[in-house]
Design a protein around this motif. Structure first.
Motif, mmCIF file in Angstrom:
data_model
loop_
_atom_site.group_PDB
_atom_site.id
_atom_site.type_symbol
_atom_site.label_atom_id
_atom_site.label_comp_id
_atom_site.label_asym_id
_atom_site.label_seq_id
_atom_site.Cartn_x
_atom_site.Cartn_y
_atom_site.Cartn_z
ATOM 1 N N ARG A 102 -1.646 14.634 -1.295
ATOM 2 C CA ARG A 102 -1.789 13.332 -1.942
ATOM 3 C C ARG A 102 -2.426 12.318 -0.976
ATOM 4 N NH1 ARG A 102 3.589 11.336 -4.830
ATOM 5 N NH2 ARG A 102 4.090 10.540 -2.772
ATOM 6 N N LEU A 105 -6.090 12.805 -0.943
ATOM 7 C CA LEU A 105 -6.702 12.197 -2.130
ATOM 8 C C LEU A 105 -6.777 10.679 -1.990
ATOM 9 C CD1 LEU A 105 -4.921 14.384 -4.819
ATOM 10 C CD2 LEU A 105 -7.386 14.342 -4.385
ATOM 11 N N GLN A 106 -5.722 10.082 -1.446
ATOM 12 C CA GLN A 106 -5.728 8.629 -1.240
ATOM 13 C C GLN A 106 -6.849 8.212 -0.289
ATOM 14 O OE1 GLN A 106 -1.102 8.668 -0.710
ATOM 15 N NE2 GLN A 106 -1.775 6.558 -0.591
ATOM 16 N N GLN A 124 0.038 9.051 -9.525
ATOM 17 C CA GLN A 124 -1.229 9.257 -10.235
ATOM 18 C C GLN A 124 -2.047 10.374 -9.592
ATOM 19 O OE1 GLN A 124 -4.393 6.232 -9.671
ATOM 20 N NE2 GLN A 124 -3.051 5.304 -8.132
ATOM 21 N N TRP A 125 -1.766 10.657 -8.300
ATOM 22 C CA TRP A 125 -2.520 11.691 -7.595
ATOM 23 C C TRP A 125 -1.893 13.078 -7.767
ATOM 24 C CZ3 TRP A 125 -6.493 8.869 -6.609
ATOM 25 C CH2 TRP A 125 -6.364 7.564 -6.114
ATOM 26 N N GLN A 128 -3.845 16.098 -9.551
ATOM 27 C CA GLN A 128 -4.953 16.594 -8.731
ATOM 28 C C GLN A 128 -4.433 17.349 -7.507
ATOM 29 O OE1 GLN A 128 -6.881 12.538 -8.949
ATOM 30 N NE2 GLN A 128 -8.658 13.763 -8.415
ATOM 31 N N ALA A 129 -3.373 16.812 -6.892
ATOM 32 C CA ALA A 129 -2.796 17.458 -5.716
ATOM 33 C C ALA A 129 -2.270 18.848 -6.072
ATOM 34 C CB ALA A 129 -1.674 16.594 -5.127
#
Length: 257
Positions: A102, A105-106, A124-125, A128-129
């Motif tokens: 995560r 992604l951030q 919210q991630w 995807q993670a």
């Protein structure tokens, strides 16, 4: 040459009279897994440091997708899509596997290190993670604290966090170093799997890994490019055998150092 994603021209780095990298002309083709090999002290890691701009070249040029990136900062290079995983596993040991990805992604979306944000915002991630963790076979370990992972799984996690940055070119620095046979096999398969749709340049000592998955190999010796080609070509090159202290082809295939 649109199929060349990364090119160096006469790339050189000197340290107080010692030449660590000497006039290296390297071409990495788009979609290839390209290995940089050579005996210890050949200049492989210095070359990686130059490509990611952690070191400035003394002279020469680095081009990415035809653009001169020689004077860019490491952050600018990363934003262009050149992402490096380090020789020593670079993950947060006391965060979970999911939280590590995560953070990757951030970083990509420019909100890194905002740990103070609410769980709702951070979650919210998560989808995807989890998708990235599926890619590297770690989804079942999403809630495990990273410090508790076996070494090979930590390297798989590091690849997942690298993938989170959506690299166009991944630089892997000795991805199988210090691993047992089973982990080497797992990480080698993983590298092959994640290479789909991207380019990988790797420094690797394990010649069985190199021979198994690499499309092209560049051999460095004393900072200079000694030979280049397929594994069959470089492993039968007398200069390469000599660089590996007179190894026969069979010994070169099993060489680890």
């Amino acid at each position: 040459m649109t199929d060349v994603i990364l090119e160096t021209r006469l790339l050189t780095r000197e340290f107080k009279g010692f030449t660590a990298v000497s006039e290296v002309n390297l071409q990495v083709r788009r979609g290839h897994i390209h290995a940089l090999i050579g005996p210890n002290g050949a200049g492989k890691t210095t070359c990686f440091n130059l490509l990611t701009r952690f070191l400035a070249p003394t002279s020469g040029q680095i081009l990415f997708n035809g653009r001169d990136i020689t004077k860019l900062t490491p952050v600018q290079v990363a934003r262009l899509g050149i992402i490096r995983s380090f020789q020593i596993s670079a993950v947060f040991p006391h965060l979970s596997v999911l939280e590590n990805v995560r953070i990757g992604l951030q970083r990509r979306f420019g909100s890194s290190f905002q740990f103070w944000r609410s769980d709702r915002v951070l979650k919210q991630w998560d989808a995807q993670a989890m998708a990235l963790l599926e890619t590297v076979d770690l989804a079942a370990l999403a809630d495990v604290k990273t410090v508790d992972l076996p070494y090979g799984r930590k390297r798989a996690l590091e690849i997942a966090t690298t993938l989170a940055m959506e690299p166009e070119l991944m630089l892997l620095d000795e991805p199988t170093q210090g691993m047992g046979h089973e982990d080497v096999h797992r990480v080698t398969e993983l590298i092959q799997r994640v290479s789909a749709g991207r380019t990988i340049l790797m420094v690797e000592h394990n010649m069985q890994v190199v021979s198994g998955i690499c499309d092209r190999i560049s051999v460095l010796q004393r900072g200079a490019l000694l030979a280049e080609g397929s594994y069959a070509e470089v492993s039968s090159d007398p200069r390469v055998m000599e660089a590996y202290m007179g190894s026969s082809d069979a010994e070169l295939q099993g060489a680890h150092g």
